[in-house]
Design a protein around this motif. Structure first.
Motif, PDB file in Angstrom:
ATOM      1  N   GLY A   1      87.368  58.503  46.402  1.00  0.00           N
ATOM      2  CA  GLY A   1      86.443  58.144  45.330  1.00  0.00           C
ATOM      3  C   GLY A   1      86.010  59.279  44.435  1.00  0.00           C
ATOM      4  N   PHE A   2      86.522  60.504  44.593  1.00  0.00           N
ATOM      5  CA  PHE A   2      86.116  61.642  43.773  1.00  0.00           C
ATOM      6  C   PHE A   2      87.108  61.835  42.631  1.00  0.00           C
ATOM      7  N   PHE A   3      86.605  61.854  41.377  1.00  0.00           N
ATOM      8  CA  PHE A   3      87.461  61.982  40.201  1.00  0.00           C
ATOM      9  C   PHE A   3      86.959  63.050  39.225  1.00  0.00           C
ATOM     10  N   SER A   4      86.170  64.017  39.692  1.00  0.00           N
ATOM     11  CA  SER A   4      85.530  65.015  38.816  1.00  0.00           C
ATOM     12  C   SER A   4      84.596  64.320  37.834  1.00  0.00           C
ATOM     13  N   TYR A   5      84.098  65.087  36.860  1.00  0.00           N
ATOM     14  CA  TYR A   5      83.079  64.533  35.964  1.00  0.00           C
ATOM     15  C   TYR A   5      83.690  63.508  35.009  1.00  0.00           C
ATOM     16  N   ARG A   6      83.160  62.303  35.034  1.00  0.00           N
ATOM     17  CA  ARG A   6      83.580  61.215  34.137  1.00  0.00           C
ATOM     18  C   ARG A   6      82.336  60.510  33.593  1.00  0.00           C
ATOM     19  N   ALA A   7      82.325  60.296  32.287  1.00  0.00           N
ATOM     20  CA  ALA A   7      81.166  59.662  31.661  1.00  0.00           C
ATOM     21  C   ALA A   7      80.984  58.225  32.129  1.00  0.00           C
ATOM     22  N   ASP A   8      82.113  57.496  32.320  1.00  0.00           N
ATOM     23  CA  ASP A   8      81.982  56.095  32.744  1.00  0.00           C
ATOM     24  C   ASP A   8      81.497  55.987  34.193  1.00  0.00           C
TER      25      ASP A   8
END
Length: 1020
Positions: free
Chosen positions: A328-335
């Motif tokens: 579940g980790f995808f770095s910083y994402r606005a959505d």
């Protein structure tokens, strides 16, 4: 000011012509040939008890260029003073200054060790350092104890205690449940309570010198032994059990690591016990090694947590690997941030207050620094600064962690690498689909093992190096356990020394240079071991949380209660607090107790009430000047004043009246300025009594007395003056005042200050009235009253100007005279000339006046005497002394020209002033003088004029200084001289007062305390 030939003192003990007592380095005495034109002759002073046998070369002219017993303000006169009435070393008593003195060569001798000790203010020493040093001067000196500053002693300690496993294991999960927005609200709500408590404890800890005992010491010295003792006992116990809680948290983490590698020692439960016992034993060893080693261990834990936090932040910006994306980790994402910004409640704990109750304990721990108050260099600086900075930085860390992890990790993830799909694949639901991962199946079945909502170790997964997060968890649990292991014995030791409860005095003994409570450490260790062996603390944990919240509630209530009672002793140097915010914090703490676990809150309340009842029943013999005492006084005051407004009824017949301050107003409407002045600084603080002496036959005056009393009381009520009116019938003024001085008061509610107007017509009045007036001052000093004389340029008696009524039926309706004390003073100055150390009354009255709204904008200036070549040193010494009183007086002026010769025309004016009262005996012998003065004791002999020449000219010079510095002040407060009874003629004494205060436009308050401390820089 009384004069006396000083007994034999070694030259090294003298303090120069004008110094700040022993605050400054000793100066050599003046040599005989160096005496100025106003130096005394041998044996000078009309108040000398007998001719001196000392040569003038041995005299030490300490203050004003002439020989005197009176002393200037000094630190040691107030050090370790605990109550009103304490006489400190070095300051003469009122009897020494006022009555005929019998020379005692050792009375005012200062120990050599004290004079050689330092050339400034004493450093903070061991806990009982000053007392022990004075009590055992011959014993070997102890090593210097370890003392900590605000960073090492308070901030780091509090941050470590606030940070805990919730930071690592529960905050990501709370963010998933409540969303970033509500998580921030939960954090800020929690921090609001702790910040208010931090402000309250900052105010309490700066209201006097704080000793060891931490939270218990602060609460007990503020609220009294009843509430302080009960909270001290349960707080010490809560800290002891908290050692077990944090240790078990560490042991469970180690046990889980062993389980992952199939390396259990025995079984899961016994492994917790074994690891816990070993861990707490190691922590005990660190504590017993001393505070220095304990502080080093805390620094190490702090660095570990700091590195783990940096490791996490670095991990958030590292591109996610495939394994981390599957979790579940995808770095910083606005959505991702947008989705996690709103709540998504799940499970039985999925509610705002449910999550609040889980998070709130992680915001506590702010008392860790205050609990080692006895080991801090300067608790008044360290506790406010360190506690508030710890709250700030831990709040920032919580907010940053919540926002960053909420912007990086989705709520649900399977952890399976097989769930990767092409972006835009049909049948894929959820935010992860846009990143190429399909977690739809596990999300719908609520069987996902990873993601913020399901995986407690999300921080470890996100971080750059997972084991460092585990190290951070170890550091957080062990540091909290170590802090509690130190706090519990420190608090308990102070409680044992106070002996509020039986059978615990054994644990109060301290060892070593830091007075370490080794017996308390062992007791805490045994309690911790006992709860560790239970290995199941879920039942006891809510009670412990409630005990800590009890402490928060009482700290806030202490601050509120001390503020609302308006006691003069409540003068915290920390100003950024609000009594209403403190009350809010106390209320919210109680509400949170009930929200967390209502049954645990009831248990905590029950224990507090039981311990409170025990102390109330036993009535321990302690007196700490608590706000409860001030509240009792205020209640008596308010009820007493209220009785004046109630018409008497036969069913409620009572006898007795209360007073607090005796003011000789005569009919109050005759001297409204005097009434307004005293009423201004006693309003809502203490009670004043307006005394009137009716002179004449009793049969004639008694009916008048009964008629006048009601009218004068109504006049005071209409003027909104909280005061009693009382009168006595006497043959003359002096005997009437003697009756008032002796009879006024009820129990502890007795006056200690006599306030009266200055006698302007003393030169033209009858000689007997002059004798009576000065005799009243002597009587006041004999009964150990402080004296306050008020002089106004236009006078005080307005009876002729306004045609004040004597008719009792018209008193309340007569025109009210306006006075300076009823108007706004603006940005003027209140000038205090603290020339001699009278116990602090000269400072206290202007301070109380300055707290009122009409005088609040006035700047208060303090003037003291000094030498021109030592002005900076003397100013720093007085500023340091004033700062310890917490009066807020920061502008101090040294008067280096106080020993200059007055102008010739002013000397001539003084000579003309006393000329009508001189005996002109031609320096005849004492027997002849006494015979010539028979029937006119106010006459001044030629020898008395000559002996007091230096002292008389000093008053002339002081008046010149007052005109130079304070011509435009709103008020002048000055310490007047004291004339020795039976040795100083009344006319000469009045000439001194006249000369000192003449030609001044502002009101002049001549204030002389009774030589007993009314100010202290201790909180007990």
């Amino acid at each position: 000011m009384a004069e006396l030939p000083i007994p034999d003192l070694p030259p090294a003990h003298c303090s120069g012509r004008f110094t700040i007592s022993t605050l400054l380095p000793p100066l050599p005495c003046m040599e005989e040939g160096d005496r100025g034109p106003y130096a005394p002759t041998e044996g000078s002073g009309c108040d000398s008890a007998q001719p001196t046998h000392l040569s003038s070369s041995t005299l030490c002219t300490r203050t004003f260029g002439y020989n005197t017993v009176d002393v200037v303000p000094a630190y040691e006169h107030y050090a370790n003073s605990k109550g009103v009435g304490d006489l400190r070393k070095g300051r003469p008593s009122l009897a020494d200054l006022h009555s005929i003195l019998k020379p005692d060569p050792g009375r005012f001798r200062t120990p050599v060790s004290d004079l050689q000790q330092s050339n400034g203010l004493p450093e903070a020493g061991p806990e009982a350092g000053l007392e022990e040093a004075e009590g055992e001067p011959g014993r070997a000196s102890m090593p210097e104890p370890v003392r900590f500053g605000w960073v090492k002693g308070v901030m780091i300690r509090c941050m470590l205690n606030i940070w805990g496993v919730i930071l690592y294991l529960r905050l990501p999960w709370i963010t998933a449940q409540a969303g970033i927005a509500l998580t921030w609200l939960i954090i800020l709500m929690s921090v609001t309570v702790t910040t208010i408590t931090g402000l309250s404890i900052s105010a309490i800890s700066t209201n006097g010198k704080v000793k060891s005992g931490g939270t218990y010491f602060l609460i007990s010295r503020s609220l009294g032994p009843e509430l302080g003792g009960s909270i001290g006992l349960i707080f010490a116990f809560a800290n002891a059990v908290a050692v077990a809680m944090h240790t078990v948290g560490f042991a469970e983490t180690v046990r889980d690591l062993l389980q992952e590698h199939n390396s259990l020692i025995v079984d899961p439960t016994n492994d917790i016990r074994i690891i816990g016992v070993i861990t707490v034993t190691v922590l005990l060893g660190i504590s017993l090694a001393g505070m220095e080693w304990e502080a080093k261990a805390q620094i190490l834990f702090f660095l570990v947590i700091l590195v783990s936090f940096i490791n996490y932040l670095v991990g958030t910006v590292i591109p996610a690997t495939t394994e981390k994306q599957a979790k579940g980790f995808f770095s910083y994402r606005a959505d991702i941030f947008a989705q996690n910004f709103v709540p998504n409640w799940r499970g039985p704990e999925g509610s705002f207050f449910g999550l609040f109750s889980i998070f709130f304990p992680s915001a506590t721990g702010i008392l860790a620094g205050a609990n080692i108050s006895g080991d801090l260099k300067d608790p008044a600086v360290a506790i406010p600064k360190g506690t508030l900075m710890a709250i700030f930085w831990t709040t920032v860390s919580y907010l940053v962690l919540s926002a960053t992890i909420g912007a990086c990790v989705v709520r649900d993830a399977s952890g399976s690498l097989n769930d990767s799909v092409a972006v835009g694949s049909p049948g894929c639901e959820g935010l992860a689909c846009s990143f190429g991962w399909n977690f739809t199946s596990c999300a719908q079945q609520q069987s996902c093992r990873y993601g913020l909502s399901n995986y407690y170790q999300s921080m470890s997964m996100v971080s750059g190096f997972g084991p460092l997060i585990t190290a951070g968890i170890f550091g957080a649990t062990l540091s909290s356990a170590l802090a509690c292991l130190v706090s519990a014995p420190k608090v308990f030791q102070c409680l044992c020394k106070d002996q509020l409860y039986p059978l615990i005095g054994f644990f109060g003994k301290g060892y070593g240079r830091n007075s370490e409570p080794i017996r308390g450490y062992m007791l805490t260790y045994i309690i911790a071991i006992g709860f560790i062996l239970i290995a199941e603390l879920n039942a006891i944990a809510p009670i412990i949380s409630n005990f800590f919240l009890c402490s928060y509630a009482l700290i806030n209530f202490s601050c509120f209660h001390a503020s609302i009672t308006n006691s003069p002793g409540w003068r915290p140097s920390f100003r950024y607090y609000s009594k209403w915010a403190a009350l809010f914090g106390a209320t919210v703490s109680v509400v949170i107790m009930l929200l967390l676990t209502w049954w645990a809150a009831l248990i905590a309340f029950g224990i507090v009430i039981f311990l409170l009842g025990y102390v109330l029943y036993k009535k321990p013999d302690v007196n700490w000047g608590s706000s409860m005492q001030a509240s009792s006084y205020n209640m008596a005051l308010n009820y007493s004043v209220g009785l004046s407004e109630v018409d008497e009824h036969i069913k409620n017949y009572r006898q007795g009246q209360l007073i607090a301050c005796l003011v000789l107003t005569g009919p109050p409407n005759f001297r409204p300025a005097l009434v307004d002045f005293v009423g201004t600084f006693t309003k809502n603080l203490s009670l004043m009594l307006c005394g009137n002496v009716l002179i004449g036959p009793r049969k004639q005056k008694m009916p008048e007395s009964r008629l006048m009393a009601d009218g004068h009381t109504k006049w005071l009520m209409k003027r909104k003056i909280k005061a009693f009116y009382t009168d006595v019938v006497a043959e003359d003024l002096r005997s009437g005042v003697q009756m008032l001085i002796q009879a006024a008061g009820l129990g502890k509610m007795r006056p200690n200050i006599l306030v009266l107007g200055y006698k302007r017509n003393w030169r033209t009045a009858s000689p007997q009235s002059l004798e009576d007036y000065v005799g009243i001052l002597h009587d006041a000093f004999d009964f150990k009253y402080g004296v306050c004389l008020m002089r106004m340029k236009e006078g005080l008696n307005v009876s002729q100007v306004l045609q004040a009524h004597v008719d009792p039926t018209t008193l309340a309706s007569e025109q009210q005279a306006s006075t300076i004390f009823q108007s706004e003073q603006g940005k003027k100055t209140i000038d205090i000339y603290w020339l001699f150390d009278d116990g602090g009354l000269t400072l206290l009255i202007p301070y109380l006046l300055g707290r009122k709204k009409r005088w609040g904008k006035c700047k208060i200036r303090v003037f003291v005497g000094g030498q021109i070549n030592r002005m900076d040193e003397e100013r720093k010494a007085i500023v340091s002394l004033l700062s310890k009183f917490r009066l807020g007086f920061h502008e101090v002026h040294i008067l280096p020209d106080i020993n200059q010769k007055p102008r010739p025309e002013h000397i001539k004016r003084f000579d003309e002033l006393i000329a009508p009262f001189r005996l002109n005996d031609g320096f005849k012998d004492e027997a002849t003088v006494n015979e010539m003065r028979q029937g006119c004791p106010w006459k001044i002999s030629d020898e008395e004029v000559d002996k007091n020449r230096a002292k008389s000219l000093r008053q002339v010079r002081l008046n010149e200084i007052l005109l130079d510095y304070s011509r435009d002040a709103a008020l002048i407060a000055i310490t007047p001289p004291i004339g020795r009874k039976g040795r100083c003629p009344s006319s000469l004494y009045m000439a001194w007062l006249e000369t000192l205060s003449q030609d001044l436009r502002p009101p002049v308050i001549l204030t002389r305390g009774n030589q007993e401390n009314v100010l202290t820089f201790y909180c007990q």
